[in-house]
Design an enzyme around this catalytic site. Structure first.
Site, short mmCIF file in Angstrom:
data_model
loop_
_atom_site.label_atom_id
_atom_site.label_comp_id
_atom_site.label_asym_id
_atom_site.label_seq_id
_atom_site.Cartn_x
_atom_site.Cartn_y
_atom_site.Cartn_z
N VAL A 60 1.28 0.46 0.16
CA VAL A 60 2.58 -0.15 -0.12
C VAL A 60 2.76 -0.24 -1.62
O VAL A 60 1.89 -0.74 -2.34
CB VAL A 60 2.68 -1.57 0.51
CG1 VAL A 60 3.99 -2.23 0.11
CG2 VAL A 60 2.59 -1.48 2.04
N ALA A 105 0.93 -2.68 -6.12
CA ALA A 105 0.73 -1.86 -4.93
C ALA A 105 -0.55 -2.32 -4.23
O ALA A 105 -1.31 -3.11 -4.78
CB ALA A 105 0.62 -0.39 -5.30
N LYS A 106 -0.77 -1.88 -3.05
CA LYS A 106 -2.01 -2.17 -2.33
C LYS A 106 -2.16 -1.17 -1.20
O LYS A 106 -1.15 -0.66 -0.70
CB LYS A 106 -1.96 -3.59 -1.75
CG LYS A 106 -3.31 -4.16 -1.43
CD LYS A 106 -3.93 -4.80 -2.65
CE LYS A 106 -5.33 -5.29 -2.38
NZ LYS A 106 -5.85 -6.06 -3.51
N GLY A 107 -3.42 -0.90 -0.81
CA GLY A 107 -3.66 0.01 0.29
C GLY A 107 -4.72 -0.54 1.22
O GLY A 107 -5.44 -1.48 0.86
N ASP A 146 -11.28 -2.72 -3.56
CA ASP A 146 -10.99 -4.04 -3.00
C ASP A 146 -12.09 -4.28 -1.96
O ASP A 146 -13.15 -3.66 -2.04
CB ASP A 146 -9.57 -4.06 -2.41
CG ASP A 146 -9.09 -5.46 -2.09
OD1 ASP A 146 -8.88 -6.25 -3.02
OD2 ASP A 146 -8.95 -5.79 -0.89
#
Ligand code: NAD
Length: 417
Positions: A60, A105-107, A146
């Site tokens: 995202v 953002a992050k995944g 992460d």
């Protein structure tokens, strides 16, 4: 968790409080509460036993107004689009508070890495990267580690991306091994930022840091480096706890000895001979000046907030304090440094890594630390001055600073239609 039961709803509640203080225009409000881009991919992987599994992955890009997206990739069975979206939004505010030219953002991939072989993890990582390859890149979106991803996973991402574009592109991810374009000082940067936040909070409150008593929950990357650097300021680290147990010493723990002990004892401080045993529950009730939750989310809750005696709480972890607990602490005059400020040293050092990769010229550790000190100092002061100006808590102030920066640039850039 928000009233609607979603993590994204919780983010929106925090956003709204600050946006109201800013008197944010309804149009900008709408833009800043909608994720720009949400990608869902299916990643088929041939497992070691020959069977084919299909894993769901997300990326995202919540807001990329200030620059390329920035945010980690998490591998966990509980990953969901709701969680990834909320984490991407929080990265947007964290980068804006840190005043670095990145969006948020992050995944994530729904998987259980503890049940996968190294080969399976590499195959999954490479397929996920291939599926999102058009969306990432040094100018577009720069992932990082992460939960359950590390420097090795970043090396695979960098290699897969480089193979696709036909040349080595180190700046597509951060948190890489030093040999592959990683930055010196990155490993210690989050703890260093926690130390700077603690030191500046004490200065603001007129508390002598050399006489301060400190308790830390979590003794992993963030907790142990925070303990070491705050100890070096002259403060006494009287208690530390982790997943297995804890340790207390009224006279102050020998932090280097504790670090050496944890390394050879299952990454835990449990059983350390230089103090008495202590539980996580007891740690939160100690008569200390500074409390640093540096382990997990939701550790300070409505249940234990009233027994916290610390004057300063510095959130090393992400989301360690529930909203109702935060309200209680604020009303009792506890000075809480919020996660998006306190642990932003990590993403600031990631920014330095990206800059060095693009430059092709690497700084020594002292240069990294000096620049981190300057950026953290600037961020802390911007939030503190905002808190004083509007007479609000530091968490709301951090959001006000962040939203104001993103809103200002959104308005300057105007609407492309
Ligand atoms: P880590 O895995 O290195 O360490 C986590 C620590 O928490 C360990 O000591 C572990 O024993 C302890 N812990 C786990 N479960 C626990 C429990 N139930 N009770 C008490 N302690 C428990 O992780 P880390 O990188 O130090 O991250 C800690 C927190 O800081 C996380 O919330 C993470 O998202 C956040 N954070 C980390 C960074 C970074 O650069 N590492 C940056 C920003 C935020």
């Amino acid at each position: 968790m928000a009233a609607d039961g979603t993590i994204f709803g919780a983010m929106l509640e925090e956003f709204s409080g600050a946006a109201r203080i800013l008197n944010l225009e309804p149009g900008i409000w709408k833009i800043l509460t909608n994720p720009k881009r949400q990608i869902i991919v299916a990643c088929p992987v041939q497992m070691d036993d020959g069977r084919i599994e299909v894993f769901t992955g997300y990326r995202v890009q919540y807001n990329i107004t200030l620059g390329p997206g920035k945010g980690g990739i998490r591998y966990h069975p509980d990953v969901s689009l709701d969680e990834v979206r909320a984490l991407a939004a929080w990265m947007t505010w964290k980068c804006a508070v840190a005043h670095i030219p990145f969006g948020g953002a992050k995944g994530g991939i729904i998987c259980d890495p503890t049940k996968m072989s190294r080969r399976e993890l590499e195959a999954l990582t490479r397929r996920y990267v291939a599926e999102i390859i058009d969306a990432i890149g040094p100018e577009k979106d720069v992932p990082a580690p992460d939960v359950n991803t590390n420097a090795q996973v970043m090396a695979w991402i960098m290699d897969t991306y480089s193979m696709h574009v036909g040349h080595t592109t180190t700046s597509v991810v951060t948190g890489k091994p030093i040999e592959l374009g990683g930055s010196l000082g990155r490993r210690e940067a989050t703890g260093r930022g926690v130390m700077i936040s603690t030191r500046e909070s004490a200065k603001h409150l007129g508390l002598d840091i050399t006489k301060a008593r400190v308790a830390i929950q979590g003794f992993g990357n963030v907790g142990s480096i925070s303990a070491q650097l705050i100890g070096e300021l002259g403060a006494k680290i009287v208690a530390v706890s982790d997943w297995k147990g804890g340790v207390f010493n009224e006279k102050g723990l020998d932090v280097p000895a504790l670090m050496a002990y944890a390394e050879t004892h299952d990454h835990s401080v449990d059983g350390f001979p230089g103090g008495e045993p202590l539980t996580n529950e007891q740690l939160f009730k100690l008569d200390v000046d500074v409390l640093i939750p540096a382990a997990l989310e939701n550790q300070i809750t409505a249940k234990n907030a009233s027994s916290i005696r610390a004057k300063i709480v510095v959130e090393g972890a992400n989301g360690p304090t529930t909203p109702d607990a935060h309200m209680q602490l604020h009303q009792r005059g506890v000075f809480v440094v919020p996660d998006i400020l306190a642990n932003s040293g990590g993403v600031t050092a990631s920014y330095f890594e990206w800059v060095q990769d693009r430059y092709g010229y690497f700084w020594n550790e002292q240069e990294v630390n000096d620049r981190l000190e300057a950026k953290m100092h600037e961020a802390f002061n911007a939030v503190l001055q905002t808190a004083l100006k509007y007479k609000i808590d530091m968490r709301t102030a951090a959001y006000v600073v962040a939203i104001d920066r993103v809103a200002t640039v959104t308005k300057m850039r105007g609407m492309y239609a």
